[in-house]
Scaffold this motif. Structure first.
Motif, mmCIF file in Angstrom:
data_model
loop_
_atom_site.group_PDB
_atom_site.id
_atom_site.type_symbol
_atom_site.label_atom_id
_atom_site.label_comp_id
_atom_site.label_asym_id
_atom_site.label_seq_id
_atom_site.Cartn_x
_atom_site.Cartn_y
_atom_site.Cartn_z
ATOM 1 N N PHE A 22 0.557 1.983 -4.632
ATOM 2 C CA PHE A 22 1.797 1.218 -4.770
ATOM 3 C C PHE A 22 1.511 -0.269 -4.547
ATOM 4 N N LEU A 23 2.048 -1.104 -5.425
ATOM 5 C CA LEU A 23 1.946 -2.547 -5.200
ATOM 6 C C LEU A 23 2.646 -2.955 -3.921
ATOM 7 N N GLY A 28 -5.220 -3.703 1.194
ATOM 8 C CA GLY A 28 -5.875 -4.518 0.180
ATOM 9 C C GLY A 28 -7.148 -5.143 0.717
ATOM 10 N N LEU A 29 -7.805 -5.925 -0.109
ATOM 11 C CA LEU A 29 -9.025 -6.602 0.311
ATOM 12 C C LEU A 29 -8.697 -7.563 1.454
ATOM 13 N N PRO A 30 -9.274 -7.339 2.640
ATOM 14 C CA PRO A 30 -8.891 -8.139 3.810
ATOM 15 C C PRO A 30 -9.134 -9.634 3.597
ATOM 16 N N PRO A 31 -8.238 -10.468 4.095
ATOM 17 C CA PRO A 31 -8.398 -11.924 3.935
ATOM 18 C C PRO A 31 -9.680 -12.469 4.536
ATOM 19 N N ASN A 32 -10.269 -11.752 5.501
ATOM 20 C CA ASN A 32 -11.495 -12.275 6.124
ATOM 21 C C ASN A 32 -12.753 -11.920 5.344
ATOM 22 N N GLU A 33 -12.614 -11.214 4.220
ATOM 23 C CA GLU A 33 -13.775 -10.933 3.378
ATOM 24 C C GLU A 33 -14.129 -12.167 2.551
ATOM 25 N N THR A 34 -15.406 -12.325 2.254
ATOM 26 C CA THR A 34 -15.881 -13.456 1.452
ATOM 27 C C THR A 34 -16.253 -12.955 0.062
ATOM 28 N N THR A 35 -15.567 -13.440 -0.953
ATOM 29 C CA THR A 35 -15.888 -13.070 -2.329
ATOM 30 C C THR A 35 -16.826 -14.111 -2.938
ATOM 31 N N ILE A 49 -9.409 -15.519 -12.768
ATOM 32 C CA ILE A 49 -9.460 -14.108 -13.124
ATOM 33 C C ILE A 49 -8.325 -13.821 -14.089
ATOM 34 N N VAL A 50 -8.651 -13.178 -15.186
ATOM 35 C CA VAL A 50 -7.667 -12.775 -16.180
ATOM 36 C C VAL A 50 -7.800 -11.270 -16.356
ATOM 37 N N GLY A 51 -6.726 -10.535 -16.102
ATOM 38 C CA GLY A 51 -6.759 -9.092 -16.271
ATOM 39 C C GLY A 51 -6.383 -8.346 -15.008
ATOM 40 N N LYS A 52 -7.104 -7.263 -14.742
ATOM 41 C CA LYS A 52 -6.747 -6.319 -13.685
ATOM 42 C C LYS A 52 -7.321 -6.745 -12.334
ATOM 43 N N TRP A 53 -6.552 -6.565 -11.274
ATOM 44 C CA TRP A 53 -6.983 -6.878 -9.916
ATOM 45 C C TRP A 53 -7.084 -5.607 -9.079
ATOM 46 N N HIS A 54 -5.966 -4.992 -8.711
ATOM 47 C CA HIS A 54 -5.901 -3.702 -8.012
ATOM 48 C C HIS A 54 -6.598 -3.715 -6.655
ATOM 49 N N LEU A 55 -6.485 -4.853 -5.949
ATOM 50 C CA LEU A 55 -7.017 -4.934 -4.596
ATOM 51 C C LEU A 55 -5.940 -5.393 -3.617
ATOM 52 N N GLY A 56 -4.681 -5.069 -3.942
ATOM 53 C CA GLY A 56 -3.581 -5.368 -3.040
ATOM 54 C C GLY A 56 -2.864 -6.652 -3.365
ATOM 55 N N VAL A 57 -1.660 -6.814 -2.774
ATOM 56 C CA VAL A 57 -0.847 -8.009 -3.004
ATOM 57 C C VAL A 57 -0.392 -8.624 -1.683
ATOM 58 N N ASN A 58 0.459 -7.905 -0.946
ATOM 59 C CA ASN A 58 1.095 -8.485 0.243
ATOM 60 C C ASN A 58 0.743 -7.725 1.523
ATOM 61 N N CYS A 59 0.963 -8.406 2.648
ATOM 62 C CA CYS A 59 0.707 -7.809 3.962
ATOM 63 C C CYS A 59 1.988 -7.542 4.734
ATOM 64 N N GLU A 60 2.849 -8.573 4.861
ATOM 65 C CA GLU A 60 4.034 -8.443 5.717
ATOM 66 C C GLU A 60 5.345 -8.681 4.984
ATOM 67 N N ARG A 62 7.114 -9.906 0.793
ATOM 68 C CA ARG A 62 6.773 -9.882 -0.627
ATOM 69 C C ARG A 62 6.262 -11.204 -1.185
ATOM 70 N N THR A 63 6.223 -12.223 -0.379
ATOM 71 C CA THR A 63 5.723 -13.507 -0.879
ATOM 72 C C THR A 63 4.527 -14.036 -0.103
ATOM 73 N N ASP A 64 3.927 -13.210 0.783
ATOM 74 C CA ASP A 64 2.790 -13.761 1.538
ATOM 75 C C ASP A 64 1.491 -13.718 0.721
ATOM 76 N N HIS A 65 1.385 -12.792 -0.244
ATOM 77 C CA HIS A 65 0.271 -12.766 -1.206
ATOM 78 C C HIS A 65 -1.100 -12.795 -0.524
ATOM 79 N N CYS A 66 -1.183 -12.135 0.629
ATOM 80 C CA CYS A 66 -2.425 -12.211 1.415
ATOM 81 C C CYS A 66 -3.621 -11.595 0.700
ATOM 82 N N HIS A 67 -3.360 -10.631 -0.208
ATOM 83 C CA HIS A 67 -4.470 -9.959 -0.880
ATOM 84 C C HIS A 67 -4.700 -10.451 -2.303
#
Length: 495
Positions: A22-23, A28-35, A49-60, A62-67
């Motif tokens: 579920f979105l 999701g990918l933790p904010p402390n990870e280094t990409t 990035i253009v296309g699919k992500w699927h590594l999460g969106v929010n934490c707390e 609907r607008t925090d976008h932490c992932h």
């Protein structure tokens, strides 16, 4: 993204759900990870990035976008924050906890019937039923209805959306127009940033069931809908390569094309084909699930037509692109990937991966060993999925193999194969057929012990507490729960 085994960041599950469902979950990918995108930003690259992500969106909320990608080193994001599930295409059914949906629906119906029956009996004077007893199944029915209907019956709206950075621009997505938009956005990114260093990650929603039905490619292939999808991918990549060439960037742009896993063989002719390799998608050990193509192009620097038959990993993308950008790898964490450039340029003949560890969820499924001497590549399976029906190549009863409990069979000693001589993994080695049998298993066991010493516990991002739908985390254009918006269609021609 991180050059590390998914287990290290909590992006692996011990249960049935191996991906975010579920979105509006909080995992999701933790904010402390280094990409690799974060490190390239530091070196002056514009990243997209253009296309699919699927590594999460929010934490707390609907607008925090932490992932979201924008919080993981990408300056620009356009595409699907989720993936392309069956719910995104009307008439295809569902692949999100279908059995749970059915159970919740049945409970809702039964409670509703109980409430109606008790009410009718009370009105007719057949039973001396208190109002509270009548109200109880009615309230439980409403509760069951909300738990079933809100998360599950509106999955197309909740999960199948398009975002530009942090804004929802289409909800639900229009599959017919998606390809044109992705191509347009990718070309636009290249054109906008052609005069400075850039990184573009073009992450296609193809070829993923349910398959696209883009009108331009309908009927193009003699291999049906799947073939049409492959033709469309070929056209998309051609447009991306053509854009690089048109801008005169071929001599200073590395392009890499690959896939994330093998074909979904339980989906019959729509899920792909893995050739001589055994197994498929969601199988962390068999070659058909984890062996994917890797195509590199860099005009003037990489020799055309060269084939490298060495064990490599998608984790190798991280150190390879960071090294090319002049960056330094993190020193505060273990990076499992290896720089591919020496192999690609012919300065090295062997992969730096002596051992590779193949996980299915949180479970170590298989270990690959490339001995320093000779051309042999051994692989030991600690467990294998239980195929159904017996003798089949997949888990056709549950539609996709699982990694735990009664769904797998553990092997002691492990099943051992020599991939150099038996890439189809058809005949396990024995002490009689392989003189080094005991030594190979001993070396693999020792390497496994050493590998496990490098693992440290981290919060799971795939637990049910983080997985399940929360209305306050749901991305929405408009006023929740009345989420709806659309973008203009981009008409394209594939001449």
């Amino acid at each position: 993204m991180t050059g590390r085994y998914a287990l290290r960041s909590g992006m692996a599950s011990p249960g049935r759900a191996q991906v975010i469902l579920f979105l509006a979950g909080s995992g999701g990918l933790p904010p402390n990870e280094t990409t690799f995108a974060k490190l390239l930003q530091k070196e002056g690259y514009t990243t997209g990035i253009v296309g699919k992500w699927h590594l999460g969106v929010n934490c707390e909320h609907r607008t925090d976008h932490c992932h979201l990608p924008n919080n993981h080193g990408f300056d620009y994001f356009y595409g699907l924050p989720f993936t392309y599930f069956k719910n995104c295409l009307p008439g295809e059914g569902t692949d999100v906890l279908a059995d749970v949906q059915e159970a919740l629906r049945d409970v809702t119906v039964l409670l509703g019937l109980a409430a109606v029956t008790l009410t009718a009996a009370r009105i007719a004077g057949l039973l001396a039923v208190s109002p509270r007893l009548v109200a109880a199944p009615a309230l439980l029915c409403l509760l069951a209805l909300s738990v079933w209907y809100m998360p599950f019956q509106r999955l197309q709206t909740w999960n199948c959306i398009v975002m530009r950075n942090g804004d929802v621009v289409e909800q639900p997505l229009d599959s017919d127009a998606l390809t044109g938009r992705l191509v347009d956005e990718a070309e636009g990114f290249l054109e906008r940033h052609q005069h400075k260093p850039f990184l573009l990650f073009l992450s296609l929603a193809h070829v993923h069931t349910p398959l696209f039905r883009s009108k331009t490619f309908a009927g193009r292939s003699k291999h049906g809908l799947y073939g049409d999808n492959v033709e469309e991918v070929d056209w998309i990549i051609g447009r991306a390569v053509g854009a690089v060439e048109k801008l005169g960037l071929s001599n200073k742009t590395l392009m890499y094309f690959t896939s994330d896993h093998g074909g979904h063989i339980e989906d019959n002719e729509r899920g792909g084909w893995n050739g001589i390799y055994r197994g498929g998608k969601a199988m962390g050990g068999w070659e058909g699930g984890i062996r994917v193509p890797g195509l590199f192009r860099w005009t003037g620097r990489l020799p055309a037509g060269r084939v490298i038959d060495e064990p490599t990993s998608l984790m190798d993308v991280f150190p390879t692109v960071v090294g090319l950008a002049g960056g330094e790898l993190p020193t505060d964490r273990l990076v499992d990937g290896r720089d591919l450039l020496p192999l690609l340029e012919g300065r090295a003949e062997r992969s730096e991966h002596e051992f590779m560890f193949h996980y299915c969820g949180t479970y170590l499924n298989a270990v690959r060993w490339r001995p320093p001497d000779g051309d042999t590549v051994f692989k030991a399976h600690l467990f294998t999925p239980n195929f159904f029906p017996e003798g089949a190549g997949g888990c056709h009863d549950i539609k996709i193999c699982r990694c735990h409990g009664s769904f797998v069979t553990y092997h002691d000693p492990p099943l051992l194969f020599d991939l150099a001589r038996d890439p189809s993994e058809s005949t396990p080695l024995t002490p009689q057929s392989e003189p080094r049998y005991t030594e190979v298993l001993r070396r693999i066991a020792k390497a496994t012990v050493e590998h496990r010493k490098t693992l440290t516990p981290v919060p799971s991002q795939m637990s049910w507490s983080k997985m399940l739908w929360r209305p306050w985390l749901q991305p929405c254009c408009g006023t929740f729960p009345f989420c709806s918006c659309s973008e203009s269609k981009i008409i394209y021609s594939a001449g």
